[in-house]
Design an enzyme around this catalytic site. Sequence first.
Site, short mmCIF file in Angstrom:
data_model
loop_
_atom_site.label_atom_id
_atom_site.label_comp_id
_atom_site.label_asym_id
_atom_site.label_seq_id
_atom_site.Cartn_x
_atom_site.Cartn_y
_atom_site.Cartn_z
N TRP A 1 -44.30 26.92 50.94
CA TRP A 1 -45.15 27.99 50.52
C TRP A 1 -46.59 27.54 50.26
O TRP A 1 -47.73 28.44 50.43
CB TRP A 1 -44.46 28.58 49.33
CG TRP A 1 -45.28 29.74 48.59
CD1 TRP A 1 -45.03 30.90 49.02
CD2 TRP A 1 -45.96 29.71 47.19
NE1 TRP A 1 -45.81 31.85 48.11
CE2 TRP A 1 -46.35 31.27 47.14
CE3 TRP A 1 -46.13 28.71 46.46
CZ2 TRP A 1 -47.14 31.32 46.11
CZ3 TRP A 1 -47.15 28.99 45.41
CH2 TRP A 1 -47.59 30.23 45.25
N HIS A 2 -46.87 26.25 49.74
CA HIS A 2 -47.99 25.79 49.31
C HIS A 2 -48.92 25.38 50.35
O HIS A 2 -50.21 25.65 50.63
CB HIS A 2 -47.96 24.54 48.39
CG HIS A 2 -47.64 24.73 46.94
ND1 HIS A 2 -46.46 25.11 46.56
CD2 HIS A 2 -48.52 25.03 46.10
CE1 HIS A 2 -46.34 25.60 45.38
NE2 HIS A 2 -47.55 25.35 44.72
N GLY A 3 -48.43 25.10 51.52
CA GLY A 3 -49.12 24.64 52.69
C GLY A 3 -48.53 23.53 53.33
O GLY A 3 -47.33 22.93 53.04
#
Length: 590
Positions: free
Chosen positions: A372-374
């Site tokens: 989700w963050h990257g």
Amino acid sequence: MFWDPLFVRGSELLGAPPDQLKLIFSLLISYPLGSLYVRLPPSKPYIAHLFSIIVSTFVVVFLLEMKTGMLHLLFSIAGTYIIAATVQGKNMPWIVFVFVMGHLLYNHIDRYIIGTSASAIEITGSQMVLAMKLTTFAWNVHDGKQKSEDLDASQLETRLTKLPDPLAFLGYCLFFPSILPGPSFDYATYDSLVHHTIYRVPPPGSSAEQAKAAKKRLPYGRKRVAYLHLTIGLIFLGIYASYGAKFAYARILTSDWYKWSIVQKLGFVQLAGFLARTKYYAVWSLSEGACILTGIGFNGYDPKTGRTLWNRVRNINIISIETAPSFKVLFDSWNCRTNVWLRDVVYKRLTKKGKKPGTKQSMATFVTSAFWHGVDPGYYLAFVLGGVLTSLGRQFRRFVRPYFLPTPETAPPTIAKRAYDLIGRIVVQLTLNYTACAFILLGLKDCLVAWNRMWWYTHVLVLLTMAFFHFGGRRSLRKGLERRGKLPIPSSEKSKIKKSPPPTPRFKISPPSPSITQDGNGLPPQPEDERDPSDLRWVKHALDNPPYQDSGEGMGNGFNSPDGGWVDDLVEGMETPNLEKMNPLSGKRD
């Protein structure tokens, strides 16, 4: 656009990129728009839907000029709605999850390949917030088709027995104060806002007529709490603009680093960590204040004081972060709405009814949070190290902290306990600011070089602590606690008490029952007068944690750590086999 020269000029004066100034501008204009939004007629909810859609479209397409980005948002929104409306069966939410997260991951990878700066304003930030909304919505629709006895309290409150019309769903997805930095929330909360049913919680101790009258007006305190967050956001924005570049982590990679003394280097790391956080403090505070002005921040009334609560969509608790005595408290107070989302759409959903959550649920939560963050390596370096620190902190809480607790436990804290807490706060900040370096620099080489120039001090501390627990430290501490009668309940015994994850605490604060609120004379206490201009207690009250942040240990084994708790197995397993098999409560030894 014709306003671009204005932002370019502002960039020259303030030293911030034009797109970041546009982001701040979009948050600031949400305040007067929020004051207008709260006055839209609840009898015509379509006006509120259109209002958010128009404002968000203006911000994303015309102000920030992310036309392609808007198409990405609409693609995820349309795909989710079609899947929720057409797919039957229990797999529908997981299909939405794969679709939405896959689309987000695609854009993360694309951003990483083309080398977009982490500080650039681009669509993945909005898409991350939208992903939380869409996956939560899918589960809300799923819950609406289930039997009531199969759902917990929060799922019963957020379930959707009827699919909203496309306009309402689009208004929810593009709710204007949170379109860029968040926070996220469920559809039921949005629906209660546009229909003004969110305010129908009577003040504690009110009569039937007073409660009826209260439902017809906006609760007190909305503006002053909103503008308090605006003030906080602007203060941190000013701090970041003034000192953020001077104390950026990137300076560790320059030759300046070798000109400083050891004390200066260590002090720089601490300042760099704090100033990196001020950017998030500023944006999230500004966003929360705008949300409060729309009314969506209303969270009922404090059952003890009767004061209004405006922390329903609280995303951060700055004081708790900067004074955290443990990593658990730290992560409970950071990006709170993401923690709730991970718990509600991953952790709880993978746990079968009546079963105890384990490694599978923890690992799935960790992987979801990471992607989700990257895809930048720095995120994973920070998450894993943060997870190990959280697990080690849990060991200290179980086997070291009891030595410093007063006896009896109801007694005031001793000097030793205060010293223990102070040392804990210092260690948390030292290790946090070291770990956060990877979260900011992101590149693998940059992270490793920076940590090397910081002498790997947190990694060394972690290895020494793990060695201490492994080579007899934990055994000695446990024996000492046995002699003192302070040994905590082991995990094996806790599992017998807690078979399944508890329901997610909801945000609505119901009025307390008469048996709880009665004073010594048998009469309900009078609520504190919020309208007294000389009473400034509302400031502290407005910044207190919402209920979902005060829910103890949370969901299972180390849920709130950034690794989802999977490193607990590693840390817990560092004891010798014989000691691991020993049940300290039974007195039997192998």
